[in-house]
Design an enzyme around this catalytic site. Structure first.
Site, PDB file in Angstrom:
ATOM      1  N   ASP A  43       0.917  -1.332  -0.018  1.00 38.00           N
ATOM      2  CA  ASP A  43      -0.189   0.178   0.016  1.00 38.00           C
ATOM      3  C   ASP A  43       0.872   1.196   0.065  1.00 38.00           C
ATOM      4  OD1 ASP A  43      -2.542  -0.785  -0.285  1.00 38.00           O
ATOM      5  OD2 ASP A  43      -2.826  -1.135   1.928  1.00 38.00           O
ATOM      6  N   HIS A  95      -3.927   4.618  -5.653  1.00 35.06           N
ATOM      7  CA  HIS A  95      -2.810   4.178  -4.861  1.00 35.06           C
ATOM      8  C   HIS A  95      -2.037   2.992  -5.476  1.00 35.06           C
ATOM      9  CE1 HIS A  95      -5.191   0.839  -2.984  1.00 35.06           C
ATOM     10  NE2 HIS A  95      -4.098   0.552  -2.545  1.00 35.06           N
ATOM     11  N   LYS A  99      -0.422   4.725  -1.235  1.00 33.62           N
ATOM     12  CA  LYS A  99      -1.167   5.442  -0.381  1.00 33.62           C
ATOM     13  C   LYS A  99      -0.638   6.915   0.101  1.00 33.62           C
ATOM     14  CE  LYS A  99      -4.376   2.143   1.661  1.00 33.62           C
ATOM     15  NZ  LYS A  99      -4.965   1.507   2.759  1.00 33.62           N
TER      16      LYS A  99
END
Length: 528
Positions: free
Chosen positions: A383, A411, A386
């Site tokens: 991730d 993202h 992000k």
């Protein structure tokens, strides 16, 4: 025989010295169908010593009998072989059998013949692998003595060369096996195992050495044994954590202190009890091998061990530096992943759990150890994209609007673009995972709506475990689900959102997943 020969014989049959009587004898085989010739030869040679070792004389009266004697005594060093025995060329056939069928290249073979016209010297020497050719008429006691002495010394030299060859082969085999070790500790343990194997190569079962050996390291060039952490230990010190646990003698502690005063490079020193070898890095880091009883090793064995030590210590130091670099790399990757999660108001331990879950599944489906480890290290960055999502969207406690959701989905692409140009395998894999971990098995995922095997196995694994951990964790926009509810949803999505095979593996290993969730948890797990 002449009177001179008899005088020499009298000299040769004097009582042997005690040292020779206790030494391991050389084995000499006399092959001759003339019993008188064999007996006379034995009488002449029975008390001869070569390099302080007596002779053990074996007799055979035919080529066939000699084959059996050699089969029972493969360490015969010298054989005196008659040519004409049960057949006109029995001796020559025996020589060829020894060299070719028995593949014995070490034994020294001397042809003795009473019929040189039947087996001419030049022809025999050219066609057969022998050490010497003698007519029986020229073999006085003195010449027999010289023949045995020269033949056995030659055998000793060939034996030493063969031992060195075997030792070098052992080093090559050991090096190959060592570099297959997957970890620093495994490599260190392999060093000790192979040192013991090499050192014991020519010793009997009751003469094994290398017990209580250790490999220890100090981050700084230290004179204190307490600063040396044991990476691998064998024998009585297998459980030692530092050199101080070994209760070293004063002389051995002195050797450790002496090593600390030396500059960068590989150094060896010996005490009465041990061989100490160490490599000192430019920054003062020291890797040290403490090898009790190896201090007395000498000759070819000692040279082989010293070469091996030099090579493996260098390799170990390079591996240790590489390991430190990789640990720093893993730490940075983990911290980056945690920083992104923390920014969105979530726990940083989510990325650690995703990495742990992923490795379990990778191992269970048969990915190689290196691929599983690489996935474990890359997964925390799934991730990372992000970081490019505005706080207002990333930290919003309520449901996202359509345009906000479209921004959030970005993202995956942001993370991929951040990482894809790296030439580091960990970041290349992390880029792929970042891009694919929201794709779905039957399609309909984002950002590229790919499906099935078009999604990398790593992307499919992380996509599954990421959902499980997100569902069972509290978020700013939801409460944590019960484990059984999360598992039920995953089962429902088998073959839809998730790879069906991976769902089966996940469910089969659910207790392990719950243990990871608990061990690396940041809140009480909701199980009921």
């Amino acid at each position: 025989m002449s009177n001179e020969d008899l005088n020499i014989l009298d000299f040769l049959v004097d009582e042997p010295e005690d040292s020779a009587a206790s030494a391991e004898p050389w084995k000499v085989l006399i092959v001759d169908d003339d019993h008188d010739v064999a007996a006379t030869t034995s009488l002449v040679l029975r008390d001869v010593e070569v390099e302080g070792r007596p002779l053990s004389l074996l007799s055979a009266y035919s080529a066939a009998e000699a084959k059996q004697v050699l089969a029972d005594n493969p360490d015969v060093g010298l054989a005196l072989i008659d040519v004409v025995m049960e057949t006109p060329n029995a001796g020559l056939d025996l020589i060829r059998y020894i060299r070719e069928d028995m593949d014995n290249k070490l034994i020294r073979l001397v042809v003795r013949t009473g019929q040189p016209g039947h087996a001419p010297e030049q022809s025999v020497i050219t066609d057969y692998d022998i050490s010497d050719y003698k007519e029986k008429t020229e073999l006085s006691a003195q010449k027999l003595f010289s023949l045995a002495y020269a033949g056995l010394r030659s055998y000793q030299q060939f034996l030493a060369m063969e031992q060195s060859r075997r030792g070098l082969m052992k080093v090559l085999q050991a090096s190959t096996a060592l570099f297959e070790q997957p970890s620093l500790a495994g490599f260190a343990d392999g060093i000790l195992e192979n040192l013991e194997s090499i050192a014991n190569m020519h010793r009997g079962a009751g003469e094994k050495i290398g017990a209580s050996a250790v490999l220890a390291v100090a981050e700084h060039n230290s004179k204190s044994v307490e600063d040396y952490e044991v990476i691998a230990g064998h024998g009585a010190v297998a459980d030692a954590r530092s050199l101080s646990d070994m209760a070293l003698g004063a002389e051995d502690e002195k050797l450790v202190r002496e090593l600390a005063t030396r500059g960068a490079g590989i150094h060896t020193c010996r005490s009465e009890d041990a061989l100490l070898a160490g490599i000192v890095g430019r920054g003062g880091q020291t890797s040290l091998l403490f090898l009790p009883e190896l201090q007395s090793l000498e000759g070819p064995d000692a040279q082989i061990v010293e070469v091996f030590i030099s090579q493996v210590l260098t390799a170990f130091e390079n591996l240790r530096l590489h390991d430190q670099t990789e640990r720093a790399q893993r730490e940075i990757v983990l911290r980056l992943g945690e920083a992104v999660e923390t920014r969105s108001g979530e726990t940083g331990r989510h990325v650690s759990r995703v990495a742990q879950y992923s490795r379990v599944i990778a191992d269970k489906i048969g990915l190689s150890a290196s691929d599983s480890e690489l996935l474990f290290r890359a997964a925390p960055l799934h991730d990372i994209g992000k970081i490019g999502i505005p706080d207002a969207i990333l930290c919003k406690p309520g449901k996202l609007e359509l345009d906000e959701w479209e921004a959030m989905k970005r993202h995956t692409v942001i993370g991929y673009e951040m990482l894809r140009t790296s030439d580091m395998p960990i970041l290349q894999l992390a880029a792929k995972i970042a891009l694919e971990h929201h794709e779905k098995w039957e399609g309909g995922g984002y950002p590229n709506d790919i499906k099935g095997d078009a999604i990398s196995i790593e992307g499919r694994i992380v996509g599954l475990v990421d959902v499980f951990d997100a569902l069972t964790s509290e978020r700013v926009y939801k409460k944590a689900w019960k484990v059984e509810d999360a598992v039920e949803l995953i089962r429902e999505q088998r073959g839809k959102h998730f790879d069906p095979n991976l769902v089966d593996v996940f469910v089969d290993n659910l207790p392990t997943m719950i243990d990871i969730r608990t061990t690396y948890g940041d809140e009480n797990l909701v199980t009921a």
